[in-house]
Scaffold this motif. Structure first.
Motif, mmCIF file in Angstrom:
data_model
loop_
_atom_site.group_PDB
_atom_site.id
_atom_site.type_symbol
_atom_site.label_atom_id
_atom_site.label_comp_id
_atom_site.label_asym_id
_atom_site.label_seq_id
_atom_site.Cartn_x
_atom_site.Cartn_y
_atom_site.Cartn_z
ATOM 1 N N ASP A 1 0.810 -1.221 0.000
ATOM 2 C CA ASP A 1 0.000 0.000 0.000
ATOM 3 C C ASP A 1 0.845 1.273 0.000
ATOM 4 O O ASP A 1 0.449 2.277 -0.594
ATOM 5 N N ARG A 2 1.984 1.256 0.682
ATOM 6 C CA ARG A 2 2.832 2.444 0.785
ATOM 7 C C ARG A 2 4.292 2.027 0.746
ATOM 8 O O ARG A 2 4.659 0.974 1.266
ATOM 9 N N MET A 3 5.141 2.882 0.149
ATOM 10 C CA MET A 3 6.585 2.653 0.158
ATOM 11 C C MET A 3 7.291 3.948 0.526
ATOM 12 O O MET A 3 6.787 5.050 0.275
ATOM 13 N N ALA A 4 8.501 3.807 1.083
ATOM 14 C CA ALA A 4 9.353 4.949 1.370
ATOM 15 C C ALA A 4 10.796 4.488 1.295
ATOM 16 O O ALA A 4 11.094 3.295 1.484
ATOM 17 N N THR A 5 11.722 5.414 1.007
ATOM 18 C CA THR A 5 13.141 5.077 0.935
ATOM 19 C C THR A 5 13.935 5.947 1.894
ATOM 20 O O THR A 5 13.521 7.060 2.232
ATOM 21 N N ASP A 6 15.093 5.437 2.339
ATOM 22 C CA ASP A 6 15.984 6.262 3.155
ATOM 23 C C ASP A 6 17.071 6.842 2.257
ATOM 24 O O ASP A 6 17.077 6.657 1.034
ATOM 25 N N VAL A 7 18.024 7.576 2.855
ATOM 26 C CA VAL A 7 19.041 8.261 2.047
ATOM 27 C C VAL A 7 19.951 7.279 1.317
ATOM 28 O O VAL A 7 20.569 7.628 0.311
ATOM 29 N N ALA A 8 20.057 6.043 1.819
ATOM 30 C CA ALA A 8 20.895 5.033 1.170
ATOM 31 C C ALA A 8 20.139 4.288 0.076
ATOM 32 O O ALA A 8 20.724 3.448 -0.606
ATOM 33 N N GLY A 9 18.857 4.582 -0.104
ATOM 34 C CA GLY A 9 18.080 3.912 -1.129
ATOM 35 C C GLY A 9 17.405 2.634 -0.679
ATOM 36 O O GLY A 9 16.789 1.933 -1.486
ATOM 37 N N VAL A 10 17.510 2.302 0.627
ATOM 38 C CA VAL A 10 16.814 1.133 1.156
ATOM 39 C C VAL A 10 15.311 1.383 1.083
ATOM 40 O O VAL A 10 14.828 2.457 1.432
ATOM 41 N N VAL A 11 14.568 0.389 0.604
ATOM 42 C CA VAL A 11 13.129 0.531 0.374
ATOM 43 C C VAL A 11 12.349 -0.106 1.517
ATOM 44 O O VAL A 11 12.593 -1.267 1.880
ATOM 45 N N HIS A 12 11.424 0.651 2.093
ATOM 46 C CA HIS A 12 10.507 0.138 3.107
ATOM 47 C C HIS A 12 9.104 0.140 2.516
ATOM 48 O O HIS A 12 8.711 1.114 1.861
ATOM 49 N N ALA A 13 8.351 -0.923 2.752
ATOM 50 C CA ALA A 13 7.014 -1.034 2.187
ATOM 51 C C ALA A 13 6.073 -1.661 3.207
ATOM 52 O O ALA A 13 6.456 -2.613 3.904
#
Length: 239
Positions: free
Chosen positions: A124-136
């Motif tokens: 439903d939602r995704m976000a990334t940190d400054v290193a490009g790691v993806v959280h979903a």
């Protein structure tokens, strides 16, 4: 701050004090505006129907329609997240495969990786940190329906899936919003408030919201959210 209007496809730009600065409409379509993300360089990616468009946020000028290497429209787009260096990462379902797709600031595909998600999984939602790691955040259907969090490395390798019920005192069974700050700390909006986690996914507290919070975004240590129909901020959330 950019706020998208679901029914009309209008995007409104506000300054840091919430004052109106301008607006534009995502390209003509009868479909609603279902997803919008803003990268640190000001690029706005917005989805209507099966189309995603890239805009220059400060002016609203169209940079281009997202063009994927396979050609043709996006089949099923589950989520979009901005990248710190510009561009975005998409989660696109193509047949039985769900791919992580990286695009540049003009909407051109750079690369894609099979995420390993199953056709029955929903993000439903995704976000990334400054290193490009993806959280979903979304729902995994396997030995039972579980709402939880996936974490993918910057190259698309799956690191972990954690059930929302297993995230310590900040457990949840439904996630409505997600944001990651520059130190890889998470905020997840749930029916019980906004749950806060450190970079190691340890729960550090809950922000009461007195309403349903659907959207989240970090500005330094300030957290922005939409509570019911009101834009709200919380300062020093990790202090």
């Amino acid at each position: 701050v950019y706020v998208g209007e679901f029914g009309t496809g209008r995007i409104v730009r506000l300054d840091t004090e919430g004052r109106y600065e301008g607006q534009w409409f995502v390209e003509d379509s009868e479909a609603p505006l279902t997803s919008m993300v803003v990268a640190s360089d000001g690029t706005v990616h917005a989805q209507r129907g099966f189309d995603v468009f890239a805009y220059d946020g400060p002016t609203g000028v169209l940079r281009g329609r997202v063009e994927l290497a396979g050609g043709g429209p996006i089949q099923v787009l589950q989520a979009v997240a901005p990248l710190d260096a510009g561009g975005a990462v998409l989660l696109e379902r193509v047949g039985a495969t769900t791919d992580l797709v990286w695009i540049d600031r003009d909407g051109n595909e750079v690369r894609r990786v099979d995420s390993g998600l199953q056709p029955t999984d929903r993000v439903d939602r995704m976000a990334t940190d400054v290193a490009g790691v993806v959280h979903a955040v979304g729902t995994s259907v396997g030995d039972g329906i579980r709402n939880g969090l996936w974490v993918f490395e910057a190259d698309g390798t799956r690191r972990v899936f954690l059930s929302g019920e297993g995230l310590g005192p900040g457990a949840w069974d439904l996630a409505l919003g997600l944001a990651v700050d520059r130190e890889s700390r998470l905020a997840v909006s749930t029916l019980d408030g906004v749950q806060l986690y450190d970079a190691d996914l340890r729960w550090v507290g809950t922000l009461p919201t007195d309403g349903v919070t659907w959207g989240l975004a970090f500005e330094g240590n300030r957290l922005w959210g939409i509570v019911d129909d009101t834009v709200r901020t919380w300062d020093d959330v990790f202090a």
